[in-house]
Design a protein around this motif. Structure first.
Motif, short mmCIF file in Angstrom:
data_model
loop_
_atom_site.label_atom_id
_atom_site.label_comp_id
_atom_site.label_asym_id
_atom_site.label_seq_id
_atom_site.Cartn_x
_atom_site.Cartn_y
_atom_site.Cartn_z
N ASP A 1 34.62 39.97 33.60
CA ASP A 1 34.13 39.06 34.24
C ASP A 1 34.96 37.72 34.41
O ASP A 1 34.99 37.25 33.29
CB ASP A 1 32.78 38.72 33.77
CG ASP A 1 31.87 37.63 34.41
OD1 ASP A 1 32.58 37.05 35.50
OD2 ASP A 1 30.78 37.15 34.23
N GLU A 2 35.76 37.66 35.46
CA GLU A 2 36.74 36.55 35.42
C GLU A 2 36.16 35.23 35.13
O GLU A 2 36.71 34.59 34.30
CB GLU A 2 37.71 36.70 36.88
CG GLU A 2 38.43 37.63 37.13
CD GLU A 2 39.12 37.64 38.36
OE1 GLU A 2 38.65 37.39 39.36
OE2 GLU A 2 40.49 38.02 38.24
N TRP A 3 35.28 34.83 35.84
CA TRP A 3 34.99 33.38 35.74
C TRP A 3 33.88 33.24 34.14
O TRP A 3 33.94 32.42 33.44
CB TRP A 3 33.96 32.95 36.81
CG TRP A 3 34.78 32.57 37.91
CD1 TRP A 3 34.66 33.02 39.10
CD2 TRP A 3 35.79 31.41 38.02
NE1 TRP A 3 35.63 32.43 40.12
CE2 TRP A 3 36.32 31.27 39.30
CE3 TRP A 3 36.11 30.42 36.95
CZ2 TRP A 3 37.25 30.46 39.59
CZ3 TRP A 3 37.14 29.48 37.36
CH2 TRP A 3 37.60 29.45 38.59
N GLY B 1 41.35 39.39 40.27
CA GLY B 1 40.24 39.86 41.04
C GLY B 1 39.80 39.32 42.10
O GLY B 1 40.52 38.24 42.20
N LEU B 2 38.63 39.44 42.86
CA LEU B 2 38.27 38.70 44.20
C LEU B 2 38.15 37.36 43.65
O LEU B 2 38.53 36.38 44.74
CB LEU B 2 37.39 39.33 44.91
CG LEU B 2 37.15 38.49 46.30
CD1 LEU B 2 38.34 39.31 47.31
CD2 LEU B 2 35.59 39.04 46.68
N PRO B 3 37.45 37.10 42.99
CA PRO B 3 36.70 35.54 42.34
C PRO B 3 38.17 34.73 42.11
O PRO B 3 38.17 33.74 42.62
CB PRO B 3 36.00 35.90 41.12
CG PRO B 3 35.50 37.39 41.33
CD PRO B 3 36.62 38.06 42.00
N ALA C 1 40.21 34.07 45.29
CA ALA C 1 39.80 32.93 45.95
C ALA C 1 39.99 31.71 45.44
O ALA C 1 40.26 30.62 46.20
CB ALA C 1 38.33 32.88 46.10
N VAL D 1 34.01 28.42 46.17
CA VAL D 1 34.72 29.35 45.98
C VAL D 1 34.20 30.17 44.60
O VAL D 1 34.50 31.18 44.78
CB VAL D 1 36.08 28.43 45.29
CG1 VAL D 1 37.16 29.36 44.38
CG2 VAL D 1 36.88 27.65 46.35
N TYR E 1 32.37 33.67 46.25
CA TYR E 1 33.38 34.85 46.16
C TYR E 1 33.05 35.43 44.62
O TYR E 1 33.47 36.63 44.44
CB TYR E 1 34.79 34.33 45.89
CG TYR E 1 35.07 34.09 47.60
CD1 TYR E 1 35.36 34.99 48.50
CD2 TYR E 1 35.44 32.71 47.82
CE1 TYR E 1 35.86 34.97 49.80
CE2 TYR E 1 35.77 32.40 49.03
CZ TYR E 1 36.05 33.37 50.04
OH TYR E 1 36.43 33.10 51.38
N ASN E 2 32.22 34.81 43.86
CA ASN E 2 31.76 35.42 42.58
C ASN E 2 30.54 36.08 42.59
O ASN E 2 29.97 36.50 41.49
CB ASN E 2 31.73 34.33 41.56
CG ASN E 2 31.86 35.10 40.23
OD1 ASN E 2 32.47 35.95 39.92
ND2 ASN E 2 31.37 34.23 39.26
N TRP F 1 31.43 41.78 46.84
CA TRP F 1 32.61 42.43 46.63
C TRP F 1 33.12 43.33 47.30
O TRP F 1 34.00 43.71 47.87
CB TRP F 1 32.77 42.62 45.09
CG TRP F 1 32.76 41.50 44.08
CD1 TRP F 1 33.14 40.18 44.56
CD2 TRP F 1 32.48 41.29 42.71
NE1 TRP F 1 32.98 39.12 43.83
CE2 TRP F 1 32.83 39.68 42.51
CE3 TRP F 1 32.18 42.21 41.76
CZ2 TRP F 1 32.63 39.51 40.87
CZ3 TRP F 1 32.05 41.70 40.43
CH2 TRP F 1 32.30 40.35 40.06
N TYR G 1 36.72 45.37 46.71
CA TYR G 1 36.96 44.96 45.39
C TYR G 1 35.68 45.84 44.68
O TYR G 1 34.46 45.45 45.03
CB TYR G 1 36.84 43.42 45.13
CG TYR G 1 36.91 43.21 43.77
CD1 TYR G 1 38.09 43.55 43.07
CD2 TYR G 1 36.30 42.23 43.15
CE1 TYR G 1 38.22 43.09 41.65
CE2 TYR G 1 36.32 41.91 41.86
CZ TYR G 1 37.34 42.29 40.92
OH TYR G 1 37.61 41.85 39.84
N ALA H 1 33.83 45.21 37.70
CA ALA H 1 34.05 45.58 36.32
C ALA H 1 34.28 47.12 36.12
O ALA H 1 33.70 47.70 37.20
CB ALA H 1 32.93 45.35 35.49
#
Lengths: 523, 182
Positions: free
Chosen positions: A53-55, A353-355, A358, B146, B150-151, B156, B161, B164
């Motif tokens: 989970d990037e963020w 990743g997409l997040p 962006a 943002v 997008y999160n 996704w 995309y 996980a």
């Protein structure tokens, strides 16, 4: 197992920071039987705490304490309070690093001699040569399990790599491979092989990627000679009347101040916090900051010439599958001034990743130009450009005149102006990166600006003469015999290579020196 | 090679039932006091602290800032719905949003004799946004989107995309190297 040392035990070596430098040094000292306390500002998050989970992980492990920026670099505009994208946790930035493990080239230890004077640059030769580090590079590679060394096979290439490789072949590049990575291509040293999960920046769930968090520190702790105190942020280093350091004052998890006495103190807080700590440790004996008679503490901040090229194709790539940094082109890494700049650069696949895409593809952009690019996400390939930047004395980590942190200490300001050589190199790298993708049919390419710095270097640099730098050939402060710098801030120049392997090699070499000096009674 | 299915999974709440396509990216919402409802009734958000029309404008602005024709209005609504709660707890936020939207509507009235959310063409709305892009409302909204847009894991698949992967054993056996055209 983990030895609890008394705050008044003045026989211990105190290491500040637990990343590539501090985590390696602390572990190696413990393995040699030396009582060691590692103080880590961040918390201890083990592998089971990691998520893809990037963020979420960004919020959990990043160094997000207040920092300010100035200068003409684009990061100051896009991320004014996030000059660096590094980790505040046990393991430091080895939790989120990509794993690229490259040795410096011989000439990169001798920039001033090889490049000559470069206007506006504060170039200097290292006081050591490649040959001094070679045995430690070898030891580091074995320890970290670097692919393509010690008979460890390379990793398989993912989709992102295959696109890069096809383009590199068409352009005639010869040195394109899945590189030397501290990621297990097969099980080794009690760690599993890579499962091609992706999310290398979010902490490796399989432990295939080397990190001090699980590949070093537990081995040190098992000796009974290493104590790692998490959530212990060092505020200042103290010294006696003779100028020898005597210990450190840190804030513990509850915010209470503690004083840990020490025989030797090693600073490894990364290139922003390490000079900040020395500057914040100014005293009547060291009015310009500890170990700063040269005036070079905090100066010559380097961050590598960076940038990225992303490209969209008419067919799917799915670059996010598999290792984040899956391959490298090394043909542009050498010294060739006919290109219009000194130094060289590496091209390394990278995916977000997409997040994060962006946030980083073109920070601040909006509208259909941006969203149409995002809609090509699954058809994107990407690479990171990383090369040697010029040390400049005016590029500096300094104490902010008014902003204070939660402990009342000045926050660091990071000033950075791109040197004309950095800009010329970046332009060249953007062109070559785009050409690689154009050669395999890219329909659109993006010269993506630098992310917040991951390679922070040079702010306590190593020098032969005490007037030119902060530490000597062992990372030992010129001004204070029992004070060491053990992270990338001791780099005299940055080289083109990702710095972690060199930081680890320097830490292993420093551990030998400290042990020898202690044994002979000098320290 | 394995590609991601981008189709919306429509099993719940009769999502596409009776929907008519909006034109030119204009968000067609049912706006009543304290409630904004999607055109097919598939989703709704309540608005307590901001004016309901203000929230409608925020949703339109969100789509105009990051226009994705593949994304339904509900994703944009979800990305900005939180501003209503923030406006309730922080009067400065409420003032910043209400005055920012009033300024934008003022520009729209002067140019097109109607409020922003009723200007018909995206290009005309974007021209208005260009005039306020240095202002607090736009900057807050854009940077928040943002992450807010997008999160959202639900969007996704629309971008191909997969999110996980560790729980599924990574991509070692699921296409990390399955590209078939290079």
């Amino acid at each position: 197992m983990s030895a609890p040392y008394d705050l008044n035990d003045d026989s211990v070596v105190v290491v500040i920071g637990s990343g590539a430098g501090g985590g390696t040094l602390g572990t190696e000292l413990a393995l040699k039987g030396i009582d060691t306390v590692v103080l880590e500002a961040g918390g201890r998050h083990e592998i089971e705490d990691f998520s893809n989970d990037e963020w979420g992980m960004f919020g959990q492990i990043s160094w997000l304490d207040m920092r300010t920026t100035s200068g003409n670099w684009r990061v100051a505009r896009d991320f004014p309070n996030l000059p660096a994208w590094i980790v505040k946790a046990v393991g430091g930035s080895t939790v989120h690093w990509a794993g690229a493990s490259l040795r410096f080239q011989e000439h990169e230890f001798k920039d001033l001699s090889v490049y000559g004077e470069v206007a506006g640059a504060n170039l200097l030769d290292w006081p050591i040569a490649l040959s001094d580090l070679e045995p430690y590079y070898d030891k580091a590679e074995d320890r970290m399990g670097v692919t393509r060394t010690h008979d460890i096979p390379g990793l398989p290439g993912n989709n992102n790599f295959k696109v890069m490789k096809a383009g590199a072949d068409k352009l005639g590049y010869r040195r394109c491979s899945t590189g030397r990575m501290a990621i297990n291509s097969r099980p080794r040293h009690d760690r599993a092989a890579c499962q091609q999960i992706g999310f290398c920046f979010q902490g490796c769930k399989s432990a295939a990627k080397w990190s001090t968090l699980y590949a070093e520190i537990p081995k040190g702790e098992a000796t009974g000679k290493l104590e790692v105190r998490a959530q212990a942020q060092v505020l200042r280093i103290e010294h006696d009347d003779t100028g020898k350091v005597t210990g450190v004052v840190y804030a513990d998890a509850e915010g209470n101040q503690q004083r840990q006495k020490a025989r030797i103190v090693c600073v490894a807080g990364n290139s922003i916090e390490s000079p900040r700590l020395l500057l914040n440790s100014a005293s009547s004996l060291f009015p310009d900051g500890l170990a700063n008679s040269s005036g070079q503490v905090g100066k010559n901040y380097m961050r590598h010439m960076t940038g990225s090229v992303y490209a969209i194709f008419d067919r799917p790539v799915n670059m996010y599958r598999g290792t984040t940094m899956a391959g490298i082109i090394e043909d542009e890494a050498g010294y060739d001034p006919s290109r219009g700049f000194v130094g060289g650069y590496e091209m390394e696949t990278l995916s977000l990743g997409l997040p994060f895409m962006a946030a980083f593809l073109d920070p601040g952009a909006w509208g259909r130009e941006f969203t149409s690019a995002m809609e090509g996400y699954d058809r994107m390939a990407g690479m990171w450009l990383v090369g040697e930047d010029m040390p400049q004395e005016s590029n500096a980590v300094a104490l902010h005149p008014t902003e204070r942190d939660q402990y009342g200490l000045p926050v660091p300001n990071v000033h950075f102006d791109d040197h004309p050589n950095d800009i010329a190199m970046r332009d060249h790298a953007y062109r070559q990166g785009a050409a690689i993708y154009d050669a395999v049919g890219a329909v659109r390419t993006f010269p993506t600006p630098p992310y917040p710095s991951t390679h922070n270097l040079g702010t306590n640099r190593m020098s032969e003469r005490s007037r030119d730098g902060v530490v000597n050939r062992w990372g030992q402060a010129h001004d204070v015999a029992n004070l060491f710098v053990s992270d990338g801030s001791q780099f005299t120049t940055g080289g083109a290579e990702n710095p972690t392997l060199t930081i680890v090699a320097l830490a292993l070499r420093q551990a030998d020196y400290i042990a020898e000096q202690m044994q002979s009674g000098v320290l | 090679m394995r590609v991601v299915d981008r189709r919306t999974q429509v099993s719940r709440r009769g999502f596409l039932k009776g929907g008519s396509a909006a034109t030119a990216g204009l968000v067609v919402l049912s706006v009543s006091s304290g409630m904004i409802t999607g055109p097919t009734g598939a989703w709704a958000i309540s608005v307590v602290n901001l004016q309901t029309a203000t929230m409608q404008t925020l949703i339109q602005m969100a789509r105009d800032i990051y226009p994705h024709d593949r994304l339904a209005d509900r994703f944009y609504a979800a990305a900005v719905a939180g501003y209503d709660e923030q406006a309730g707890s922080d009067p400065a936020v409420k003032e910043m949003i209400e005055s920012g939207v009033a300024d934008l509507d003022g520009l729209a009235e002067a140019r097109h004799a109607r409020r922003y959310a009723e200007v018909g063409w995206e290009a005309e709305r974007v021209a208005l946004l260009r005039e306020i892009e240095e202002g607090a409302l736009f900057r807050t909204l854009r940077s928040g989107l943002v992450v807010g847009l997008y999160n959202n894991p639900e969007v996704w698949p629309k971008f191909g995309y997969e999110g996980a992967s560790a729980e599924q054993g990574g991509y070692l056996e699921r296409g990390f190297d399955d590209i078939d055209w290079v």
